[in-house]
Design a protein around this motif. Structure first.
Motif, PDB file in Angstrom:
ATOM      1  N   ALA A 233      29.747  38.797  47.311  1.00  0.00           N
ATOM      2  CA  ALA A 233      31.168  38.479  47.471  1.00  0.00           C
ATOM      3  C   ALA A 233      31.921  38.659  46.156  1.00  0.00           C
ATOM      4  O   ALA A 233      33.041  39.186  46.136  1.00  0.00           O
ATOM      5  CB  ALA A 233      31.333  37.053  47.988  1.00  0.00           C
ATOM      6  N   LEU A 234      31.326  38.232  45.046  1.00  0.00           N
ATOM      7  CA  LEU A 234      31.993  38.373  43.746  1.00  0.00           C
ATOM      8  C   LEU A 234      32.179  39.846  43.386  1.00  0.00           C
ATOM      9  O   LEU A 234      33.253  40.242  42.893  1.00  0.00           O
ATOM     10  CB  LEU A 234      31.177  37.656  42.676  1.00  0.00           C
TER      11      LEU A 234
ATOM     12  N   GLY B 160      32.978  27.605  49.640  1.00  0.00           N
ATOM     13  CA  GLY B 160      32.049  28.290  48.757  1.00  0.00           C
ATOM     14  C   GLY B 160      32.700  28.857  47.507  1.00  0.00           C
ATOM     15  O   GLY B 160      33.597  28.268  46.899  1.00  0.00           O
ATOM     16  N   ILE B 161      32.263  30.046  47.127  1.00  0.00           N
ATOM     17  CA  ILE B 161      32.694  30.676  45.881  1.00  0.00           C
ATOM     18  C   ILE B 161      34.167  31.043  45.904  1.00  0.00           C
ATOM     19  O   ILE B 161      34.793  31.223  44.853  1.00  0.00           O
ATOM     20  CB  ILE B 161      31.839  31.931  45.618  1.00  0.00           C
ATOM     21  N   TRP B 162      34.768  31.107  47.096  1.00  0.00           N
ATOM     22  CA  TRP B 162      36.155  31.554  47.197  1.00  0.00           C
ATOM     23  C   TRP B 162      37.131  30.559  46.584  1.00  0.00           C
ATOM     24  O   TRP B 162      38.203  30.968  46.126  1.00  0.00           O
ATOM     25  CB  TRP B 162      36.504  31.799  48.663  1.00  0.00           C
TER      26      TRP B 162
ATOM     27  N   GLU C  70      41.288  29.741  42.361  1.00  0.00           N
ATOM     28  CA  GLU C  70      41.780  29.080  41.150  1.00  0.00           C
ATOM     29  C   GLU C  70      41.946  30.088  40.015  1.00  0.00           C
ATOM     30  O   GLU C  70      42.913  30.003  39.241  1.00  0.00           O
ATOM     31  CB  GLU C  70      40.824  27.960  40.749  1.00  0.00           C
ATOM     32  N   GLY C  71      41.030  31.051  39.922  1.00  0.00           N
ATOM     33  CA  GLY C  71      41.171  32.094  38.911  1.00  0.00           C
ATOM     34  C   GLY C  71      42.405  32.952  39.148  1.00  0.00           C
ATOM     35  O   GLY C  71      43.111  33.324  38.202  1.00  0.00           O
ATOM     36  N   ILE C  72      42.696  33.268  40.413  1.00  0.00           N
ATOM     37  CA  ILE C  72      43.902  34.046  40.740  1.00  0.00           C
ATOM     38  C   ILE C  72      45.155  33.258  40.380  1.00  0.00           C
ATOM     39  O   ILE C  72      46.145  33.823  39.886  1.00  0.00           O
ATOM     40  CB  ILE C  72      43.896  34.416  42.235  1.00  0.00           C
ATOM     41  N   GLY C  73      45.122  31.940  40.612  1.00  0.00           N
ATOM     42  CA  GLY C  73      46.271  31.115  40.244  1.00  0.00           C
ATOM     43  C   GLY C  73      46.565  31.155  38.757  1.00  0.00           C
ATOM     44  O   GLY C  73      47.739  31.191  38.344  1.00  0.00           O
ATOM     45  N   ILE C  74      45.524  31.173  37.933  1.00  0.00           N
ATOM     46  CA  ILE C  74      45.718  31.264  36.476  1.00  0.00           C
ATOM     47  C   ILE C  74      46.242  32.649  36.096  1.00  0.00           C
ATOM     48  O   ILE C  74      47.172  32.781  35.284  1.00  0.00           O
ATOM     49  CB  ILE C  74      44.387  30.965  35.755  1.00  0.00           C
TER      50      ILE C  74
END
Length: 979
Positions: free
Chosen positions: A636-637, A808-810, A815-819
């Motif tokens: 997925a990553l 899960g990992i999503w 949160e990374g996309i928000g930053i």
């Protein structure tokens, strides 16, 4: 006597309770403690027949399929209880309409409020295990098993229900493995029945049924939590102000109940089961649990999950790694394994008058139909049918869609603000009136001088997305992303509580077959299971990770190469479009160049996505992940990184590189000393960014919707046509209809999450340049929810009802996309838009620079100030005079012609300062909001702790009552607890 007394005392000591050692009587019944009395009142008569509960395990196999022997106490039986018992029961009956009376009945304890919706605790609602008459058994079985029998999901004897289906081809030669596997399944307690396919004689189905005894045994092994008491909630005394607030919320709730978006809960009878305390199932304490019917005590999802657990752990050959149905499917012994649907999803009888035929029919009528697009989702029923993992996906998707509503409204307001004030914009007015201002040629060969007012329409369209509300909307969306994620965490905690996942822990996963085959020679002791298992050395793991990371960077460089190729295409064709025969394209050659480049870029994106999936699959397998969850997270990553870069690389180029390094007239920078770099439109580069985002977002959503629904529809239609050609009789059993459906994606929910996460990136990362992105996402998601629902209910085989407590990992990716969104929006506002140059001009170089209230607009003269002069005689075109271009450079008559002016450095410093201030301000607000919003609501945290305490008390009281009942029957003295 000593044995029973000792058992009671030891049990009390384990629970931390006190027993009177001196007060022993032969007939005095147990006096429950006031701490657990409200909940125990519901089950006071439950222990009257506890000794008969063992009959549930003494039935034969045929009896286990017969009508259940667990029924409600009838009213007549309640009236025949002796007066002393009636007196005891009446002491426990209490009307919850009057809280004060209830508190008096509890000995002035005012800390309990019942919210179960029942008026009285009476014996007619309590469960008792009795031996029914044959007539009542037959009647009860007819009602409880009606929907199962009507769907044909039974063995040939018409009694045993089908819990799982295995499929294989008769021509397959690996019959030894199948025979060994099926023999071991029968030894484990499963019942199997074979039946050939109707439409294809080469296909054989194996129907699997799990009997009651085996079901109970594995439910106990897996610590499956089952209901044993109705819930009663603890609350403190409420003040008058709280009462007023509560009455206010009741009025709101009454209005919400009339809301057409709210589902009619009376159509979902199975959802009432969630209002019970649950505990790990135990055969020794079966008398604790609410068993109305053995056939429906364990849900279909639970039965399928238990069967799959057994299928995954049954051997088919000698050897440590020769275990599991997945390996048999991989080597071709079986071609499919799936739980059957509960029947057809359509019925000729209307659901309003005849009710649903099964849960699948109910889901279709109340959820998957397109006419239900405005309704809330029946999450509890989705969870009951598909499992918690899929239920959480639809809960997250619904929550995300609901949170898009305020974002779409604010974005629409910003857009309409630009639309209303477009004609009042000073910049647009100056551009539209600049008929005598000529812009320098934008290409070398076929371009001529262009009047500035020819860009009037582009200037007005640009103002729609680049106005005073842009900064506000960028800050709003950054805060919105944080609020969305924080409130989702709260929503998730409520769902995990409601779905009884608080104490659920994922069981130890089995190793992947590839991992076992690769590292079977190197073993270590598993610290959890205590058994030896294959181990991957650290050096080998690091080496494989480095190779995988190198592959990721290579694919990312391939994306950049593709973007570079599109850039070269734009440089080549802009000369051709500038001299095109069609006057419209010749007049709007920049728009034509951008539009063609966007379409070509989208085709490249979709083609590369196909290659990325295969490369990600190879790289993930190269790493040899230990378990399936590790494989899924790694895959997925990689897929997110590949598709995110592939989808956004061209947008990053237009936002931050287009028109930034072109040079100036007379000294343009050229690619490979051949192609002049592309400039922005005279009205700015933001219009190109909006075009790129809108086209890619729109086309990708259409393509995804087609692949999700259109492709399975075509495949299923083709399968049905082959069946009709092979057999005219349409009487095909349910399991064969399920076999003809498409299997769920091999990667599970990864594609669904990936699509939505990429859309979340589109909605937040460049939202400052395209405020309509949340609106497009909202409209797409309204369709997406029903499309996914229709696909799961009608087009796919029923997936295994898996359990999960989060997405899960999503969540980490979101949160990374928000930053990242905060950073990119800061750069878009500072660099791509003209907000900072207008701001600097307004307060430094314009009419308002002296802080005197002017009579005219502060941006008057901005367009003329933002354009530099160039001497046409230097171009060698045989023309004299001056043309203008977008930059802050000195004029030809200055001491330093064509050098950057002081205003350029002021604007650059202001841009950098804005980025720093914007990021720190928004990150500070985001962190503060995340701190203010706890992941678990305070009331829910207290309720969870309270329920743990009550469950412990109720289990203790029920066990003590059971022991006391046994002592009464044996004529031994009975203890009772201190009051």
């Amino acid at each position: 006597m000593v044995h029973h007394s000792g058992s009671i005392q030891s049990f009390k000591q384990q629970k931390g309770m006190n027993i009177s050692k001196s007060e022993i009587t032969n007939e005095t019944s147990l006096k429950p403690s006031r701490r657990s009395l409200p909940c125990l009142a519901q089950s006071y008569a439950h222990s009257k027949s506890l000794s008969q509960s063992t009959s549930l395990f003494q039935s034969t196999e045929s009896e286990s399929q017969a009508p259940t022997s667990v029924t409600f106490l009838s009213a007549e039986k309640s009236e025949q209880v002796n007066p002393e018992e009636n007196k005891k029961d009446s002491a426990l009956k209490c009307s919850f309409a009057d809280l004060s009376d209830f508190c008096l009945a509890l000995g002035k304890d005012k800390n309990y409020v019942d919210e179960s919706g029942h008026a009285n605790y009476d014996r007619s609602r309590l469960i008792d295990v009795i031996k029914d008459k044959p007539e009542s058994k037959a009647k009860l079985a007819k009602n409880d098993m009606n929907y199962i029998a009507s769907s044909g999901l039974l063995f040939k004897d018409g009694k045993k229900r089908i819990d799982y289906i295995l499929v294989y081809r008769k021509t397959n030669i690996q019959y030894d493995k199948r025979n060994t596997f099926e023999k071991n399944l029968r030894a484990e307690g499963l019942m199997l029945e074979k039946e050939p396919a109707v439409a294809n004689p080469d296909i054989m189905f194996i129907k699997i049924h799990i009997p009651w005894d085996t079901l109970c045994m594995y439910a106990e092994r897996l610590n499956i939590r089952m209901p044993f008491r109705k819930k009663c909630y603890y609350t403190d005394q409420k003040s008058k102000s709280m009462s007023r607030v509560q009455s206010y919320f009741k009025r709101i709730k009454k209005w919400v109940s009339k809301n057409p978006m709210v589902l009619d809960k009376s159509a979902f009878p199975d959802l009432e089961k969630s209002d019970c305390y649950t505990g790990p199932f135990s055969r020794a304490r079966i008398h604790h649990f609410i068993i109305n019917n053995k056939d429906t005590f364990f849900s279909n999802a639970t039965r399928s999950r238990i069967v799959y657990h057994m299928l995954e752990r049954t051997k088919y050959e000698n050897g440590i790694s020769k275990v599991g149905i997945r390996k048999l499917i991989n080597n071709g012994s079986y071609i499919a394994a799936f739980p059957p649907h509960e029947g057809a999803y359509k019925s000729s009888l209307p659901i309003k008058t005849h009710g649903p035929q099964n849960n699948r029919h109910l889901l279709y009528e109340r959820w998957a139909r397109w006419g239900m697009w405005y309704k809330h989702q029946p999450l509890d029923l989705i969870r009951l049918y598909f499992g918690e993992k899929i239920g959480l996906y639809f809960a997250w998707l619904g929550w995300y869609t609901g949170m898009l509503i305020p974002a779409a409204i604010v974005g629409l307001c910003v857009f309409f603000y630009g639309l209303v004030t477009m004609n009042e914009s000073q910049v647009s007015q100056e551009i539209c009136k600049a008929a005598e201002v000529f812009m320098c040629p934008l290409c070398d060969k076929n371009c001529s001088l262009q009047r500035l007012n020819d860009s009037c329409i582009y200037a007005k369209v640009t103002y729609l997305f680049d106005n005073g509300g842009t900064v506000f909307f960028a800050i709003f969306m950054a805060i919105w992303a944080t609020v969305f994620l924080e409130f989702w965490k709260r929503r998730r905690s409520i769902l995990t509580y409601t779905w009884d996942l608080i104490e659920w822990e994922e069981e130890e996963e089995t190793l992947r077959p590839q991992f076992e085959a690769k590292y079977y020679k190197m073993e270590i002791i598993n610290p959890i299971t205590g058994k030896p298992e294959p181990h991957q050395p650290s050096s080998d793991k690091i080496t494989r990770l480095l190779v995988s990371v190198s592959g990721i960077f290579f694919m990312i460089s391939l994306v950049i190469t593709a973007v570079f190729a599109v850039v070269v295409y734009r440089l080549i064709v802009m000369e051709q479009f500038a001299s095109f025969k069609w006057s419209f394209i010749k007049q709007h050659w920049q728009f034509a160049t951008s539009g063609a480049a966007v379409c070509i870029n989208f085709i490249i994106i979709m083609l590369l996505n196909l290659a990325y999936e295969k490369v990600a699959y190879l790289l993930t397998n190269l790493e040899y992940p230990r378990t399936e969850s590790e494989w899924e997270n790694s895959f997925a990553l990689k897929m997110f990184l590949f598709q995110f870069v592939n989808l956004n690389s061209s947008i990053f180029y237009i936002a931050f590189f287009l028109g930034r390094f072109v040079g100036h007239p007379g000294k343009y920078n050229k690619l490979f000393d051949r192609w002049r770099l592309e400039e922005c439109h005279p009205s700015g580069c933001l219009i190109d960014l909006c075009l790129q985002m809108s086209v890619i977002m729109f086309l990708k959503q259409i393509w995804n919707n087609f692949m999700e629904l259109g492709y399975p529809l075509i495949q299923n239609w083709w399968s049905q046509q082959k069946i009709k050609r092979g057999r005219q009789d349409t009487s095909i059993p349910q399991w064969e209809n399920d076999w003809n459906l498409q299997p769920m994606n091999i990667h599970g929910l990864m594609d669904e999450y990936l699509e939505m996460v990429l859309q979340f990136g589109f909605t937040t990362i460049f939202v400052a340049a395209f405020p309509l992105a949340p609106l497009l996402a909202l409209l797409n998601n309204i369709i997406e929810i029903r499309l996914d629902a229709y696909k799961f209910v009608t087009q796919w085989r029923r997936p295994l009802p898996a359990r999960a407590t989060d997405i899960g990992i999503w969540l980490g990716i979101l949160e990374g996309i928000g930053i990242l969104a905060v950073i990119t929006n800061a750069f878009v506002i500072a660099i791509t838009s003209d907000y900072i140059p207008r701001f600097v001009y307004k307060y430094k170089y314009g009419p308002c620079a002296n802080h005197v209230e002017p009579k005219e607009n502060c941006l008057k003269g901005y367009v003329n100030n933002s354009l530099s002069f160039f001497d046409l005689s230097e171009l060698g075109m045989g023309k004299s005079g001056y043309c203008r271009y977008r930059d802050y450079r000195g004029p030809p008559w200055s001491s330093k012609p064509y050098e950057f002016t002081l205003q350029y450095w002021h604007i650059l410093a202001a841009r950098l300062a804005f980025i720093i201030v914007f990021e720190h301000l928004v990150f500070g607000i985001k962190s503060f909001i995340a701190y203010l919003i706890p992941d678990v609501p305070k009331g829910l945290r207290e309720r969870i702790r309270r329920e743990k305490y009550l469950v412990q008390e109720m289990m203790y009281e029920a066990e003590l009552e059971h022991l006391q009942q046994q002592r009464r029957k044996s004529g031994q003295p009975v203890h009772h607890e201190w009051p």
